[in-house]
Design a protein around this motif. Structure first.
Motif, short mmCIF file in Angstrom:
data_model
loop_
_atom_site.label_atom_id
_atom_site.label_comp_id
_atom_site.label_asym_id
_atom_site.label_seq_id
_atom_site.Cartn_x
_atom_site.Cartn_y
_atom_site.Cartn_z
N LEU A 284 -1.41 -23.20 21.04
CA LEU A 284 -1.03 -22.15 20.09
C LEU A 284 -1.54 -20.79 20.54
O LEU A 284 -0.84 -19.78 20.43
CB LEU A 284 -1.59 -22.47 18.71
CG LEU A 284 -0.91 -23.57 17.89
CD1 LEU A 284 -1.69 -23.80 16.60
CD2 LEU A 284 0.54 -23.21 17.57
N SER A 285 -2.76 -20.78 21.06
CA SER A 285 -3.39 -19.51 21.43
C SER A 285 -2.69 -18.83 22.60
O SER A 285 -2.78 -17.61 22.75
CB SER A 285 -4.87 -19.72 21.78
OG SER A 285 -5.03 -20.33 23.05
N VAL A 286 -1.98 -19.60 23.44
CA VAL A 286 -1.27 -19.01 24.57
C VAL A 286 0.23 -18.95 24.33
O VAL A 286 1.01 -18.68 25.24
CB VAL A 286 -1.58 -19.78 25.89
CG1 VAL A 286 -3.05 -19.67 26.23
CG2 VAL A 286 -1.13 -21.24 25.82
N GLY A 287 0.65 -19.23 23.09
CA GLY A 287 2.04 -19.09 22.72
C GLY A 287 2.94 -20.26 23.06
O GLY A 287 4.16 -20.15 22.96
N ASP A 288 2.36 -21.39 23.45
CA ASP A 288 3.16 -22.57 23.78
C ASP A 288 3.32 -23.42 22.52
O ASP A 288 2.66 -24.45 22.34
CB ASP A 288 2.47 -23.37 24.90
CG ASP A 288 3.32 -24.52 25.41
OD1 ASP A 288 4.40 -24.77 24.84
OD2 ASP A 288 2.90 -25.17 26.39
#
Length: 302
Positions: A284-288
């Motif tokens: 989630l933190s890297v947008g995946d």
């Protein structure tokens, strides 16, 4: 010979490591060329589907023996890869031929890179994987250099708590709280300490000539076996999620693996939840979001 990093490596290092990764990538062709010369190696080709933070070059030594030159970024997870391979000495893992640990450079025996356990049907792959993993679980030795599971996961706790408060993790907060509680209980009651692979899944077990299957790419830790087995519980997750009754299938898989290697199923369940939630929140933190949703859903099945 000047060899350029493959597109996949450039993409992942840039996304995951930022400016430090870009500087490392800029030096990489020169670094590879230097070790080819220094170690008397002849390059055949770059293996484009190689590591996510390492460049893999198929080479031959000065006597014509096929080998692999692996040049990777050194970080907390990879710094002791050479030490784990040396400890295993080729027993159920790829054989280390030479290393420069400070630079993250290793010369390894060549395996069949295009044939992993993913090429087998899942039941057969799980059987083979369990056998390989059990043989890797050896005493780490007195004065070993490896980080413990308690230390490593302890460093993840504040990161997980910080990410819990982000807007992207709002729906995952109950799962994060459960995962943190799992981790606190598990490290407080652990009773064994063996050398763990740390990143064990079907894609990290390749066909070899000395032995049918050999593990590669460890992120070694010392701790209990259930922690290592937890990664295997969620292997081929997309396939698992696509089948009918995926929740029940995940629970059956966990029970079968725990029974096969004589690991407490509740400890395996706890580590499987923690590792899935931690990985899901990182995604989630890297947008995946696709991987994140799958991992977090998997955690609810357990």
């Amino acid at each position: 010979m000047v060899l350029e990093p493959p597109e996949r490596l450039t993409r992942t290092v840039t996304a995951w490591e930022g400016e430090a990764g870009r500087r490392w990538l800029a030096r990489l062709p020169e670094t590879v060329a230097g070790y080819l010369d220094r170690w008397g190696l002849t390059a055949e080709r770059v293996f484009a589907a190689g590591g996510q933070i390492s460049m893999i070059v198929l080479v031959r030594t000065d006597d014509g023996t096929p080998a692999v030159l692996k040049v990777g970024m050194v970080n907390r997870e990879t710094a002791q890869e050479h030490a784990a391979l040396a400890c295993w000495g080729g027993h159920s893992a790829v054989r280390l031929l030479r290393a420069d640990p400070e630079q993250g450079v290793m010369l390894l025996e060549r395996l069949h890179a295009d044939v992993s356990l993913r090429s087998l049907a899942e039941p057969k792959a799980m059987l083979e994987a369990a056998g390989v993993l059990q043989r890797l679980w050896v005493p780490p030795g007195a004065g070993h250099p490896f980080t413990t599971v308690e230390e490593y996961t302890g460093e993840l706790v504040p990161l997980l708590r910080e990410r819990r408060e982000r807007a992207y993790a709002q729906d995952a907060r109950p799962l994060v709280d459960e995962a943190l509680a799992d981790r606190e209980h598990l490290v407080g009651t652990a009773s064994e300490a063996v050398l763990l692979h740390g990143d064990f899944h079907h894609g990290n077990v390749l066909a070899g000539d000395r032995l049918p299957w050999l593990a590669i790419d460890p992120k070694p830790l010392v701790g209990e076996r259930a922690y290592d087995l937890a990664w295997l519980v969620r292997d081929r997750l997309a396939t698992l999620a696509a089948q009918p009754g995926s929740r029940a299938a995940a629970r059956r898989r966990l029970a079968k693996l725990a029974d096969a290697v004589e690991v407490d199923p509740e400890r395996l369940r706890g580590w499987s939840r923690f590792r899935a939630v931690e990985a899901g929140v990182w995604s989630l933190s890297v947008g995946d979001t696709a991987d994140a949703e799958l991992l977090l859903e998997f955690a609810t099945w357990l």
